[in-house]
Write a protein that holds these residues in place. Structure first.
Motif: not given
Length: 348
Positions: A172-173, A232, A234, A263-267, A269
């Motif tokens: 991610f990122n 996102c 990723s 998700r923009p936070d890459g989680k 979940e």
């Protein structure tokens, strides 16, 4: 109103293969609630078909755990897979698919016309797809056999390296520009697939491999289950230049429902809203045009958003597009028409 849809990617055959119960055909045909897709729920939701992936992990692996493991999330590629092991698992999944066809649960389709015929008969249309080319030898003997059996779609890599190319790690990122391009065998594989009418799937392939496919192939570029890197970041998602190349080729990208690629936070979940999926579709339509966007759920292979959960949640996504102001004609293209179009342009 039920809008029919075609799914660009699912791992349901692997889910069935790894289920310890012997009655696998009955599980799919009569109901398998622990899976994201079974026949009763697919029909209830309006699913008319999809790319049924054969992903070759070591047997008895847990695909979701592999994708979320500490090593891969840190950017390490899993080890390469032996061809004998890959053939053992993919043959098991192919056998299941043909048993399902024999039982009347689906129809294995080789062309756009086959899909339309299956739809007219009320049968679930299945495209025979490999996610990773590990089961194919560099002399392409296996490819000839697979093609004769109905094989029509190939992702050159999953998120590991093989004899043909290198996939992206689950990072991610980060940018997908990681690792070398296609091997000489990988470049020849693209040429052979073009001649045979086998669609090349760019999802999971790294940036250098993507560039090689784009330079060699004369067919539309397709990413069956990938999202927008700008929303996102990723390694599994498509950057601006990749989206531009897909559009220029007349290709298609299918929205992946995996939360870690939305998700923009890459989680990874499930706690997220459908609106985030709509934002990715908005960006895909802007980048690819109305003919370049489709659906590619990754059902039975990834963490799904809580509002979607399984195949019966797809109508909620289609309704969200209508509520956003997408016309019914465009929603029907995203749901079905664009897959039919690119299948016709690549497989016949």
């Amino acid at each position: 109103m039920t809008i029919p849809f075609f799914d660009g990617h699912n791992d349901t055959l692997l889910k069935l293969l790894e289920d310890p119960r012997p009655n696998k055909v009955e599980l799919f045909a009569q109901g398998m609630p622990e899976a994201n897709i079974d026949l009763p729920r697919a029909k209830e939701a309006g699913m008319v078909g999809g790319f049924f992936a054969m992903f070759p992990p070591p047997l008895k692996s847990n695909l979701s755990a592999v994708a979320a493991s500490p090593t891969t999330s840190a950017g390490q590629l899993p080890p390469e897979l032996d061809i004998a092991e890959a053939q053992r698992s993919t043959n098991g999944m192919a056998a299941l698919m043909f048993r399902l066809e024999k039982a009347g649960a689906l129809a294995v389709c080789r062309t756009e016309a086959d899909i339309r015929a299956a739809m007219a008969e009320g049968k679930l249309a299945a495209i025979y797809h490999h996610e990773g080319a590990e089961a194919i030898d560099t002399d392409f003997n296996a490819l000839e056999v697979l093609y004769a059996a109905g094989f029509r779609s190939l992702g050159i890599t999953w998120s590991r390296a093989n004899a043909f190319g290198t996939g992206v790690p689950f990072r991610f990122n980060a940018d997908p520009d990681i690792g070398p391009g296609l091997s000489d065998a990988g470049k020849e594989l693209v040429r052979v697939c073009d001649r045979m009418g086998i669609m090349i799937d760019l999802s999971h392939l790294n940036a250098a491999g993507f560039r090689d496919v784009a330079a060699i192939s004369g067919k539309p570029l397709v990413a069956t289950h990938s999202n927008v890197h700008a929303l996102c970041p990723s390694t599994r998602n498509l950057t601006d230049w990749q989206l531009a190349a897909i559009r220029e080729s007349g290709g298609v990208a299918g929205l992946n429902y995996a939360t870690g690629f939305l998700r923009p936070d890459g989680k990874m979940e499930p706690d997220m809203e459908i609106d985030l999926m709509v934002r990715h579709i908005d960006a895909l339509v802007e980048a690819l045009g109305e003919d370049g966007v489709a659906l590619g759920s990754d059902f039975d292979g990834a963490m799904m958003p809580a509002p979607i959960k399984d195949v019966t949640g797809v109508p909620k996504l289609l309704q969200a597009l209508l509520d956003k102001g997408y016309g019914e004609g465009l929603v029907r293209k995203i749901a079905l028409g664009n897959w039919l179009g690119v299948i016709g342009r690549t497989m016949g």
